[in-house]
Design a protein around this motif. Sequence first.
Motif, short mmCIF file in Angstrom:
data_model
loop_
_atom_site.label_atom_id
_atom_site.label_comp_id
_atom_site.label_asym_id
_atom_site.label_seq_id
_atom_site.Cartn_x
_atom_site.Cartn_y
_atom_site.Cartn_z
N LEU A 68 0.82 -1.21 0.00
CA LEU A 68 0.00 0.00 0.00
C LEU A 68 0.85 1.26 0.00
O LEU A 68 1.85 1.35 0.70
N ARG A 69 0.41 2.23 -0.79
CA ARG A 69 1.05 3.54 -0.80
C ARG A 69 0.14 4.60 -0.19
O ARG A 69 0.62 5.59 0.36
N VAL A 70 -1.17 4.39 -0.32
CA VAL A 70 -2.14 5.34 0.22
C VAL A 70 -3.16 4.58 1.06
O VAL A 70 -3.75 3.61 0.60
N LEU A 95 6.03 0.83 1.88
CA LEU A 95 5.94 1.79 0.78
C LEU A 95 4.92 2.90 1.05
O LEU A 95 4.71 3.75 0.20
N LEU A 96 4.30 2.88 2.22
CA LEU A 96 3.22 3.81 2.52
C LEU A 96 3.72 5.25 2.49
O LEU A 96 4.63 5.63 3.23
N THR A 97 3.11 6.06 1.62
CA THR A 97 3.50 7.46 1.51
C THR A 97 2.41 8.42 2.00
O THR A 97 2.71 9.58 2.27
N ALA A 98 1.17 7.97 2.13
CA ALA A 98 0.09 8.87 2.52
C ALA A 98 -0.88 8.15 3.46
O ALA A 98 -1.35 7.06 3.16
N LEU A 120 8.77 5.99 13.80
CA LEU A 120 9.26 4.68 13.34
C LEU A 120 9.23 4.52 11.83
O LEU A 120 9.76 3.54 11.31
N ASN A 121 8.61 5.47 11.14
CA ASN A 121 8.35 5.32 9.70
C ASN A 121 9.33 6.13 8.87
O ASN A 121 9.59 7.29 9.16
N ASN A 122 9.84 5.51 7.81
CA ASN A 122 10.81 6.19 6.93
C ASN A 122 10.27 6.45 5.53
O ASN A 122 11.02 6.92 4.66
N SER A 123 8.99 6.13 5.29
CA SER A 123 8.44 6.29 3.93
C SER A 123 7.31 7.31 3.86
O SER A 123 7.03 7.85 2.79
N SER A 150 12.50 12.60 8.71
CA SER A 150 13.27 12.87 7.50
C SER A 150 12.47 12.63 6.22
O SER A 150 12.90 13.02 5.14
N SER A 151 11.29 12.01 6.34
CA SER A 151 10.52 11.65 5.15
C SER A 151 9.26 12.50 4.98
O SER A 151 8.85 12.81 3.86
N LEU A 152 8.61 12.88 6.08
CA LEU A 152 7.32 13.56 6.02
C LEU A 152 7.46 14.92 5.34
O LEU A 152 8.37 15.69 5.67
N ARG A 153 6.56 15.19 4.39
CA ARG A 153 6.60 16.45 3.65
C ARG A 153 5.41 17.35 3.93
O ARG A 153 5.45 18.54 3.67
N SER A 154 4.33 16.79 4.43
CA SER A 154 3.14 17.60 4.67
C SER A 154 2.29 16.97 5.77
O SER A 154 2.05 15.76 5.75
N MET A 155 1.89 17.78 6.75
CA MET A 155 0.98 17.34 7.80
C MET A 155 -0.18 18.32 7.89
O MET A 155 0.01 19.52 8.08
N ASP A 156 -1.39 17.80 7.75
CA ASP A 156 -2.59 18.61 7.91
C ASP A 156 -3.11 18.40 9.33
O ASP A 156 -3.65 17.34 9.64
N ALA A 157 -2.91 19.40 10.18
CA ALA A 157 -3.40 19.33 11.57
C ALA A 157 -4.43 20.42 11.82
O ALA A 157 -4.64 20.84 12.96
N THR A 158 -5.09 20.87 10.77
CA THR A 158 -6.06 21.96 10.90
C THR A 158 -7.31 21.50 11.65
O THR A 158 -7.57 20.30 11.81
N ARG A 159 -8.07 22.47 12.12
CA ARG A 159 -9.34 22.25 12.82
C ARG A 159 -9.16 21.40 14.09
O ARG A 159 -10.02 20.60 14.43
N ASN A 160 -8.01 21.59 14.74
CA ASN A 160 -7.79 21.08 16.10
C ASN A 160 -7.58 22.30 16.98
O ASN A 160 -6.45 22.69 17.28
N CYS A 161 -8.69 22.93 17.39
CA CYS A 161 -8.63 24.28 17.94
C CYS A 161 -7.98 24.35 19.31
O CYS A 161 -7.65 25.45 19.78
#
Length: 201
Positions: A68-70, A95-98, A120-123, A150-161
Amino acid sequence: PASAPQGPAPPLSVLRLEHNAIGMEAAAALSRLLSGNLHLHAFHLGGNRLGAAGTSALATGLAFNTALRVLDLSDTALQASGVRLLRDGIRSQQLLTALDVSRCRLHDDGAEAVAYEIDLNNSLRFLSVAENEICLTGGHALANSYVASSSLRSMDATRNCSMAYLDLTRIRLENNLRYDVDAQNPLDEVTKASLARDDFS
């Protein structure tokens, strides 16, 4: 004239089952589909209330799948207990990227569990934890794990007020610093709707 015989159908690479009232029995069948399946690259299960038994069944299939990638589990009411049940399955996805666990009622405990998996994740490149009632400790754990990843490029943490402003700012800053104009985020709603094949590189 007779039509030419059709060849075998291509293997299923993208499976979309959002908002299908999938429960324990269907989750068990999906677990069998996932187990050992090297062709399925994107699995969208958002909007289904799996419950503890369904989540456990899904975790079993994920544990025996490495392709799985997504993985979209948005709006499935996983809570912290569900993240822990899925732990081994998520860790097996080399291979999980998303990963989308938005609107899953994670609260701080669940956010901390997700943060630990980031460590723990590198992908993993794209993560959504939006709208999860995350407060101070969970938000701090997520921000720390994002900065260290070192791998994460985007985190959506919106609407956690209830997250601390400082941690939200750190996450936004990392998103800006790591932004890649050529990278396609499969968790974007527009991208989700338009993807017709399993090209998530």
